[in-house]
Write an enzyme that holds these catalytic residues in place. Structure first.
Site, PDB file in Angstrom:
ATOM      1  N   THR A  28     -52.628   8.896 -24.814  1.00 37.86           N
ATOM      2  CA  THR A  28     -53.205   9.027 -23.479  1.00 37.86           C
ATOM      3  C   THR A  28     -53.611   7.592 -22.938  1.00 37.86           C
ATOM      4  O   THR A  28     -54.326   6.835 -23.760  1.00 37.86           O
ATOM      5  CB  THR A  28     -54.702   9.881 -23.681  1.00 37.86           C
ATOM      6  OG1 THR A  28     -54.217  10.990 -24.367  1.00 37.86           O
ATOM      7  CG2 THR A  28     -55.178  10.268 -22.341  1.00 37.86           C
ATOM      8  N   LYS A 140     -51.843   9.919 -34.051  1.00 41.20           N
ATOM      9  CA  LYS A 140     -52.053  10.774 -32.894  1.00 41.20           C
ATOM     10  C   LYS A 140     -51.427  12.001 -32.932  1.00 41.20           C
ATOM     11  O   LYS A 140     -50.660  12.217 -31.898  1.00 41.20           O
ATOM     12  CB  LYS A 140     -52.395  10.107 -31.588  1.00 41.20           C
ATOM     13  CG  LYS A 140     -53.339  10.672 -30.529  1.00 41.20           C
ATOM     14  CD  LYS A 140     -53.739   9.713 -29.403  1.00 41.20           C
ATOM     15  CE  LYS A 140     -54.230  10.520 -28.401  1.00 41.20           C
ATOM     16  NZ  LYS A 140     -55.581   9.819 -27.771  1.00 41.20           N
ATOM     17  N   GLU A 173     -65.819   8.776 -36.571  1.00 43.17           N
ATOM     18  CA  GLU A 173     -65.430   8.643 -35.286  1.00 43.17           C
ATOM     19  C   GLU A 173     -66.074   9.594 -34.289  1.00 43.17           C
ATOM     20  O   GLU A 173     -66.654  10.542 -34.766  1.00 43.17           O
ATOM     21  CB  GLU A 173     -64.170   8.451 -34.856  1.00 43.17           C
ATOM     22  CG  GLU A 173     -63.343   9.691 -35.293  1.00 43.17           C
ATOM     23  CD  GLU A 173     -61.748   9.900 -34.994  1.00 43.17           C
ATOM     24  OE1 GLU A 173     -61.220   8.957 -34.507  1.00 43.17           O
ATOM     25  OE2 GLU A 173     -61.225  11.139 -35.165  1.00 43.17           O
TER      26      GLU A 173
HETATM   27  C1  LIG Z   1     -60.341  11.723 -32.056  1.00 40.30           C
HETATM   28  C2  LIG Z   1     -59.670  10.299 -31.509  1.00 40.30           C
HETATM   29  N1  LIG Z   1     -60.452   9.174 -31.749  1.00 40.30           N
HETATM   30  C3  LIG Z   1     -60.032   8.094 -31.321  1.00 40.30           C
HETATM   31  C4  LIG Z   1     -59.603   7.928 -30.135  1.00 40.30           C
HETATM   32  C5  LIG Z   1     -59.296   6.785 -29.275  1.00 40.30           C
HETATM   33  O1  LIG Z   1     -58.138   6.335 -29.241  1.00 40.30           O
HETATM   34  P1  LIG Z   1     -57.573   5.310 -28.267  1.00 40.30           P
HETATM   35  O2  LIG Z   1     -58.257   4.124 -28.169  1.00 40.30           O
HETATM   36  O3  LIG Z   1     -55.846   5.064 -28.487  1.00 40.30           O
HETATM   37  O4  LIG Z   1     -57.636   5.958 -26.698  1.00 40.30           O
HETATM   38  C6  LIG Z   1     -59.307   9.180 -29.538  1.00 40.30           C
HETATM   39  C7  LIG Z   1     -58.401   9.047 -28.013  1.00 40.30           C
HETATM   40  O5  LIG Z   1     -58.560  10.206 -27.301  1.00 40.30           O
HETATM   41  C8  LIG Z   1     -59.599  10.390 -30.099  1.00 40.30           C
HETATM   42  O6  LIG Z   1     -59.344  11.594 -29.519  1.00 40.30           O
END
Ligand SMILES: Cc1ncc(COP(=O)(O)O)c(C=O)c1O
Length: 277
Positions: A28, A140, A173
């Site tokens: 995303t 992801k 997180e």
């Molecule tokens: C569960 C989770 N952790 C961390 C992140 C952060 O990722 P990013 O910095 O790549 O957007 C996301 C982003 O959607 C997420 O869904």
């Protein structure tokens, strides 16, 4: 707007393994002034996810072209890239050959009040735990049931994010973001080798901290350490950096390190746009 395997369609085959098993990955990205921000970093994480899931590597040039095609006229939006193992295979057994499905979709930028950036957000602890699985940690992948269940725990719009722990009681997180604290001028963020997603903004924040000579510690974090922090913030590609002003009943100030990192992220976003032109 959608681009499914390069065509402006949005109907995926029911036999697609992304639909059947969550067998795939996604990214995303924020889109600003016709630029998909930090696209190369996202493609790098997608490539690492493909290696981990035994998927063929993504075609960077094709994805860059398609991202450009979809986002060229967008002032501010969100680009989502999904890659699945495509259709087929008997049960869980992988199809041979693997013909991945690729879907790019463009969405409006969410209407977050600007006060969330400046004054911070309210968070809670979620009951839903993150399971420990080193082979899936960091990437992801499309299996997001833990986040879906965690997000279903509250409906109060005054709470913007839920914080998630693993089975060992470590804070990992947010439901949609990575977590940082500052304590005594050291930046801490949880290790993500057992669970969680290694975020792109997390990568950037760690690089900015190096530039600021702010010492970094990537380690397990307990609830107590979190609640005794001087500063707390969460990050993702759409929200950027949100200071946390409240976790359950505990209040925090918006700190100076958080603000410095926000300025650096905004500069990096604008440089992305300039370099893209
Ligand atoms: C569960 C989770 N952790 C961390 C992140 C952060 O990722 P990013 O910095 O790549 O957007 C996301 C982003 O959607 C997420 O869904």
């Amino acid at each position: 707007m959608f681009l499914l395997n390069g065509e402006s369609r949005h109907l995926v085959d029911v036999s697609d393994r992304g639909f059947q098993y969550g067998d795939g990955l996604f990214e995303t990205l924020e889109v600003l002034q016709g630029t998909a921000l930090f696209l190369d970093r996202h493609l790098q994480r997608l490539t690492e996810g493909c290696q981990r899931l035994l998927l063929p590597p993504p075609d960077w040039q094709l994805l860059q072209q398609e991202a450009q095609q979809l986002t060229a006229n967008t002032e501010h939006g969100v680009l989502k890239i999904i890659m699945t193992r495509g259709s087929g295979g008997r049960g869980y057994r992988q199809p041979e050959p693997i013909v991945p499905t690729r879907l790019l979709s463009l969405h409006p930028y969410p209407q977050y009040p600007t006060s969330l950036q400046s004054h911070g957000i309210v968070t809670r602890f979620c009951d839903q735990l993150l399971s420990i699985n080193p082979s899936l940690a960091g990437i992801k992948h499309l299996n997001r049931l833990e986040q879906v269940l965690a997000r279903a725990e509250w409906r109060d719009d005054a709470i913007q994010e839920g914080l998630m722990l693993d089975n060992n009681g470590h804070v990992i997180e947010g439901t949609m973001s990575n977590l940082f604290i500052v304590k005594n001028a050291v930046l801490y963020t949880p290790a993500l080798t057992q669970s969680g997603i290694a975020g792109i903004v997390r990568q950037l924040v760690l690089a900015f901290a190096n530039q600021l000579a702010l010492p970094i510690s990537i380690q397990n974090l307990s609830k107590d350490q979190l609640l005794q922090a001087d500063e707390v913030f969460v990050t993702n590609s759409v929200i950027g950096i949100w200071p946390v002003k409240q976790i359950a009943q505990h209040s925090f100030q918006v700190g100076e390190w958080t603000q410095r990192l926000q300025v650096m992220l905004n500069q990096a976003r604008l440089i992305e746009v300039e370099n893209h032109d």
